[in-house]
Design a protein around this motif. Structure first.
Motif, mmCIF file in Angstrom:
data_model
loop_
_atom_site.group_PDB
_atom_site.id
_atom_site.type_symbol
_atom_site.label_atom_id
_atom_site.label_comp_id
_atom_site.label_asym_id
_atom_site.label_seq_id
_atom_site.Cartn_x
_atom_site.Cartn_y
_atom_site.Cartn_z
ATOM 1 N N ARG A 1 0.769 -1.195 0.092
ATOM 2 C CA ARG A 1 0.639 -0.330 0.147
ATOM 3 C C ARG A 1 1.114 0.929 -0.196
ATOM 4 O O ARG A 1 0.378 2.454 -0.740
ATOM 5 C CB ARG A 1 -1.004 -0.042 1.378
ATOM 6 C CG ARG A 1 -1.980 -0.995 1.007
ATOM 7 C CD ARG A 1 -3.213 -0.990 2.802
ATOM 8 N NE ARG A 1 -4.115 -2.095 2.386
ATOM 9 C CZ ARG A 1 -3.982 -2.896 3.312
ATOM 10 N NH1 ARG A 1 -2.895 -2.978 3.942
ATOM 11 N NH2 ARG A 1 -4.868 -3.823 2.682
ATOM 12 N N LEU A 2 2.092 1.428 1.130
ATOM 13 C CA LEU A 2 2.791 2.043 0.908
ATOM 14 C C LEU A 2 3.671 2.473 -0.785
ATOM 15 O O LEU A 2 3.414 3.563 -1.213
ATOM 16 C CB LEU A 2 4.162 2.127 1.561
ATOM 17 C CG LEU A 2 5.297 3.163 1.509
ATOM 18 C CD1 LEU A 2 4.733 4.750 2.048
ATOM 19 C CD2 LEU A 2 6.054 2.526 2.899
ATOM 20 N N PHE A 3 3.967 1.818 -1.271
ATOM 21 C CA PHE A 3 4.559 2.127 -2.204
ATOM 22 C C PHE A 3 2.972 2.960 -3.721
ATOM 23 O O PHE A 3 3.895 2.858 -4.899
ATOM 24 C CB PHE A 3 5.151 0.974 -2.642
ATOM 25 C CG PHE A 3 6.530 -0.063 -2.083
ATOM 26 C CD1 PHE A 3 6.811 1.156 -1.739
ATOM 27 C CD2 PHE A 3 6.567 -1.493 -1.676
ATOM 28 C CE1 PHE A 3 8.485 0.480 -0.846
ATOM 29 C CE2 PHE A 3 7.744 -1.388 -1.006
ATOM 30 C CZ PHE A 3 8.721 -0.726 -0.620
ATOM 31 N N LEU A 4 2.167 1.535 -4.005
ATOM 32 C CA LEU A 4 1.295 2.130 -4.592
ATOM 33 C C LEU A 4 0.455 3.647 -4.057
ATOM 34 O O LEU A 4 0.849 4.476 -5.133
ATOM 35 C CB LEU A 4 -0.022 0.909 -4.369
ATOM 36 C CG LEU A 4 -1.074 1.661 -5.002
ATOM 37 C CD1 LEU A 4 -0.841 1.090 -6.626
ATOM 38 C CD2 LEU A 4 -2.367 0.545 -4.771
ATOM 39 N N GLU A 5 0.432 3.926 -3.034
ATOM 40 C CA GLU A 5 0.267 5.267 -2.763
ATOM 41 C C GLU A 5 1.656 6.257 -3.471
ATOM 42 O O GLU A 5 1.511 7.131 -3.474
ATOM 43 C CB GLU A 5 0.368 5.507 -0.988
ATOM 44 C CG GLU A 5 -0.608 6.704 -0.980
ATOM 45 C CD GLU A 5 -0.942 6.520 0.734
ATOM 46 O OE1 GLU A 5 -0.614 8.720 0.721
ATOM 47 O OE2 GLU A 5 -0.190 6.436 1.166
ATOM 48 N N ARG A 6 2.506 5.995 -2.892
ATOM 49 C CA ARG A 6 3.762 6.896 -3.168
ATOM 50 C C ARG A 6 4.031 6.860 -4.921
ATOM 51 O O ARG A 6 4.310 8.350 -6.079
ATOM 52 C CB ARG A 6 5.038 6.244 -2.793
ATOM 53 C CG ARG A 6 6.281 6.919 -3.257
ATOM 54 C CD ARG A 6 6.268 8.364 -2.568
ATOM 55 N NE ARG A 6 7.185 9.391 -3.142
ATOM 56 C CZ ARG A 6 6.045 10.507 -4.160
ATOM 57 N NH1 ARG A 6 5.687 10.148 -4.047
ATOM 58 N NH2 ARG A 6 6.992 10.889 -5.045
ATOM 59 N N MET A 7 3.596 5.609 -5.489
ATOM 60 C CA MET A 7 3.474 5.729 -6.918
ATOM 61 C C MET A 7 2.608 7.086 -7.313
ATOM 62 O O MET A 7 2.665 7.183 -8.557
ATOM 63 C CB MET A 7 3.663 3.877 -8.388
ATOM 64 C CG MET A 7 4.878 3.286 -7.893
ATOM 65 S SD MET A 7 4.708 1.760 -8.101
ATOM 66 C CE MET A 7 2.695 1.792 -8.416
#
Length: 67
Positions: free
Chosen positions: A59-65
């Protein structure tokens, strides 16, 4: 999807613009805000050492992208 030499060619073009110091600086503030919020959330998981953090990292990586 691209693979091999064509992928490398396209990646090389984008990499030059995205990795310049000015480009990186433009993304630092929003990245830091997202990571700081995530760290606060993860601290709550310390109470249960058996929680799988992999979905939270996703979720963190998706939100960051997306930001």
């Amino acid at each position: 999807m691209l693979n091999g030499p064509e992928w490398f060619r396209i990646r090389s073009i984008f990499q030059k613009g995205l990795s310049s110091p000015l480009s990186v600086k433009n993304f630092l503030k929003s990245s830091d805000e997202i990571v700081q919020e995530w760290l606060v959330m993860v601290e709550k998981f310390n109470e249960n050492p058996y929680i799988d953090l992999l979905p939270e990292l996703s979720r963190l990586f998706l939100e960051r992208m997306l930001k």
